[in-house]
Write an enzyme that holds these catalytic residues in place. Structure first.
Site, PDB file in Angstrom:
ATOM      1  N   TRP A  28       0.738  -1.186   0.100  1.00 37.83           N
ATOM      2  CA  TRP A  28      -0.144  -0.017   0.006  1.00 37.83           C
ATOM      3  C   TRP A  28       0.840   1.238  -0.075  1.00 37.83           C
ATOM      4  O   TRP A  28       2.049   1.124   0.564  1.00 37.83           O
ATOM      5  CB  TRP A  28      -0.899   0.045   1.323  1.00 37.83           C
ATOM      6  CG  TRP A  28      -2.059   0.931   1.354  1.00 37.83           C
ATOM      7  CD1 TRP A  28      -1.824   2.147   1.744  1.00 37.83           C
ATOM      8  CD2 TRP A  28      -3.393   0.824   0.575  1.00 37.83           C
ATOM      9  NE1 TRP A  28      -3.184   2.715   1.721  1.00 37.83           N
ATOM     10  CE2 TRP A  28      -4.111   1.936   1.057  1.00 37.83           C
ATOM     11  CE3 TRP A  28      -3.845  -0.267  -0.153  1.00 37.83           C
ATOM     12  CZ2 TRP A  28      -5.299   1.854   0.558  1.00 37.83           C
ATOM     13  CZ3 TRP A  28      -5.227  -0.245  -0.574  1.00 37.83           C
ATOM     14  CH2 TRP A  28      -5.962   1.093  -0.142  1.00 37.83           C
ATOM     15  N   ASP A  78       0.265  12.195  -0.407  1.00 36.88           N
ATOM     16  CA  ASP A  78      -0.860  12.882   0.304  1.00 36.88           C
ATOM     17  C   ASP A  78      -1.861  12.389   0.737  1.00 36.88           C
ATOM     18  O   ASP A  78      -1.772  11.052   1.095  1.00 36.88           O
ATOM     19  CB  ASP A  78      -1.397  14.047  -0.952  1.00 36.88           C
ATOM     20  CG  ASP A  78      -2.276  13.295  -1.945  1.00 36.88           C
ATOM     21  OD1 ASP A  78      -2.581  12.128  -1.509  1.00 36.88           O
ATOM     22  OD2 ASP A  78      -2.520  13.999  -2.846  1.00 36.88           O
ATOM     23  N   GLU A 109      -3.258   9.510  -0.727  1.00 35.90           N
ATOM     24  CA  GLU A 109      -2.635   8.230  -1.094  1.00 35.90           C
ATOM     25  C   GLU A 109      -1.972   8.346  -2.369  1.00 35.90           C
ATOM     26  O   GLU A 109      -1.887   7.461  -2.735  1.00 35.90           O
ATOM     27  CB  GLU A 109      -3.361   6.958  -0.678  1.00 35.90           C
ATOM     28  CG  GLU A 109      -4.373   7.257   0.636  1.00 35.90           C
ATOM     29  CD  GLU A 109      -4.593   5.842   1.349  1.00 35.90           C
ATOM     30  OE1 GLU A 109      -5.237   5.102   0.791  1.00 35.90           O
ATOM     31  OE2 GLU A 109      -3.906   5.747   2.423  1.00 35.90           O
ATOM     32  N   GLU A 126     -18.838   6.969   1.200  1.00 34.61           N
ATOM     33  CA  GLU A 126     -17.609   7.708   0.913  1.00 34.61           C
ATOM     34  C   GLU A 126     -17.897   8.854  -0.320  1.00 34.61           C
ATOM     35  O   GLU A 126     -17.467  10.164   0.199  1.00 34.61           O
ATOM     36  CB  GLU A 126     -16.293   6.771   0.419  1.00 34.61           C
ATOM     37  CG  GLU A 126     -15.226   7.563   0.150  1.00 34.61           C
ATOM     38  CD  GLU A 126     -14.136   6.665  -0.704  1.00 34.61           C
ATOM     39  OE1 GLU A 126     -14.370   6.408  -1.677  1.00 34.61           O
ATOM     40  OE2 GLU A 126     -13.265   6.358   0.052  1.00 34.61           O
TER      41      GLU A 126
HETATM   42  C1  BGC Z   1      -8.745   8.089   0.951  1.00 39.67           C
HETATM   43  C2  BGC Z   1      -7.846   8.347   2.312  1.00 39.67           C
HETATM   44  C3  BGC Z   1      -8.613   7.474   3.229  1.00 39.67           C
HETATM   45  C4  BGC Z   1      -9.056   5.904   3.089  1.00 39.67           C
HETATM   46  C5  BGC Z   1      -9.858   5.267   3.929  1.00 39.67           C
HETATM   47  C6  BGC Z   1      -9.043   6.515   0.777  1.00 39.67           C
HETATM   48  O1  BGC Z   1      -9.413   6.379  -0.562  1.00 39.67           O
HETATM   49  O2  BGC Z   1      -8.008   8.641  -0.073  1.00 39.67           O
HETATM   50  O3  BGC Z   1      -7.802   9.586   2.620  1.00 39.67           O
HETATM   51  O4  BGC Z   1      -8.095   7.644   4.507  1.00 39.67           O
HETATM   52  O5  BGC Z   1      -9.540   6.048   1.817  1.00 39.67           O
HETATM   53  O6  BGC Z   1     -10.985   6.058   4.125  1.00 39.67           O
END
Ligand code: BGC
Length: 375
Positions: A125, A177, A180, A330
């Protein structure tokens, strides 16, 4: 369940409880899904998010503190401290190597996420993300402020000192960032997160971190501003919704600072599609939908700015995406998004994560903030 880690939490992260009893978003979904260890899985039902990110977890803990569920937040902080301390020897060694001028490989830096029992997943990851460590210190600072430091254990103080030291040494290291992505950049919102964490600890447990926080702020104001507003990362003038963090909550500048006003205006202009915010324009994750937690964040910013009507609209938009079973996703797909990438990610990982505990947390924060202003 008030005031504690839910007894219905289990070692499985699939204990999502249907909540159709209320029209309001509440903290039960978070309590129910908090692991017995204290960790919050990012999503209990989405396989790739069964881990606990320090980023998500720190804001979820903050929301629980705001909701009066301080024992849930305390359990998260104990988990985070214990998790950090299992890496103590390696962290000290990383610091020593850096002070000797030795190079450190990407996979040696601390990870962004851990298993709910605190285990470091070595699975490739894009883990080197410093913002979560700043978020943790900030959230811990808020927790201590609210609980008046009553129950801070020596373990938590040791872990905070270690993380403070880690950030003191590595804050200028380019990393991924908060989304990710974009390895090898200095990201404005990451720097703001580090600043927020160091400043919070500087005001509470570790006064020596104030001076480092001041240096981080100086760099942000010198190099992360173009045309009077904050930019995605040094050298890239793009806008990103995470730039809201610069004022809210990390207070690099106040909400009404001209840089912040110009940044929020550009975020609205570019990233607000149907009332919800995209992360940034070129986003391809699920085609780049509108994110609930970021829209709640915009509302949080507006509440602090005193624009309560606009803040209520943000909350209404978030709540309008509450599912029949009470859960918030999300993101929701956006007309401005890219269908090719929406298809790609849906084939690869299924529909976007739902419930996302971080979405719930930010909706709770916005609601608390609005209520406090209205009272
Ligand atoms: C986001 C991260 C987040 C993670 C878990 C990713 O898709 O970019 O900011 O911490 O998901 O929610």
């Amino acid at each position: 369940m008030a005031g504690g880690v839910s007894s219905t939490s289990s070692t499985q992260t699939s204990s999502f409880e249907i909540d159709d009893r209320s029209n309001e978003i509440d903290s039960r979904l978070i309590l129910t899904n908090q692991h017995l260890s204290g960790a919050y899985p990012a999503s209990p039902t989405y396989a790739q998010y069964r881990y606990c990110w320090l980023r998500d977890g720190s804001f979820i803990a903050y929301a629980m503190d705001r909701e009066g569920e301080s024992e849930s937040a305390a359990a998260f902080h104990r988990w985070a401290a214990a998790t950090v301390l299992t890496q103590a020897k390696d962290i000290r060694e990383l610091i020593r190597r850096s002070e000797r001028g030795e190079p450190i490989l990407e996979h040696e830096f601390l990870p962004a996420r851990f298993g709910v029992d605190g285990e470091w997943q070595q699975d490739g990851w894009p883990n080197f993300q410093l913002d979560g460590y700043g978020h943790w210190l900030w959230s811990l600072g808020e927790h201590l402020r609210r609980a008046r430091a009553r129950d801070v254990s020596a373990e938590v103080v040791d872990a905070a000192r270690l993380v403070g030291d880690y950030l003191r040494v590595f804050w200028q290291e380019p990393c991924y960032d908060a989304w990710e992505e974009y390895r090898s950049q200095l990201h404005t919102s990451t720097l703001a997160s580090i600043y927020g964490g160091l400043a919070a600890m500087g005001e509470t447990l570790l006064p020596e971190l104030q001076a480092v926080a001041a240096k981080v702020r100086e760099l942000i104001l010198e190099e992360c501003v173009t045309n009077g507003r904050f930019v995605k990362h040094i050298g890239n003038p793009a806008i990103d919704a995470s730039l809201l963090w610069l004022s809210t909550p990390f207070a690099v500048v106040p909400e009404d600072h001209p840089f912040m006003i110009a940044t929020a205006e550009e975020i609205e202009l570019t990233l607000n599609i149907t009332g919800g915010l995209r992360r940034y324009n070129a986003d391809t994750f699920y085609g780049g939908g509108e994110w609930l937690l970021l829209t709640a964040w915009l509302g949080w910013y507006y509440t602090r700015l005193g624009k309560l009507e606009r803040a209520s609209e943000c909350l209404a938009w978030v709540e309008s995406h509450r599912d029949h079973d009470g859960s918030l996703p999300e993101q929701v797909s956006s007309e401005a998004g890219n269908d090719r990438f929406l298809d790609y990610w849906t084939r690869r990982w299924g529909s976007p994560a739902k419930p996302l505990l971080w979405s719930h947390a930010m909706a709770l924060v916005l609601r608390c903030e609005l209520q406090a202003k209205e009272d």
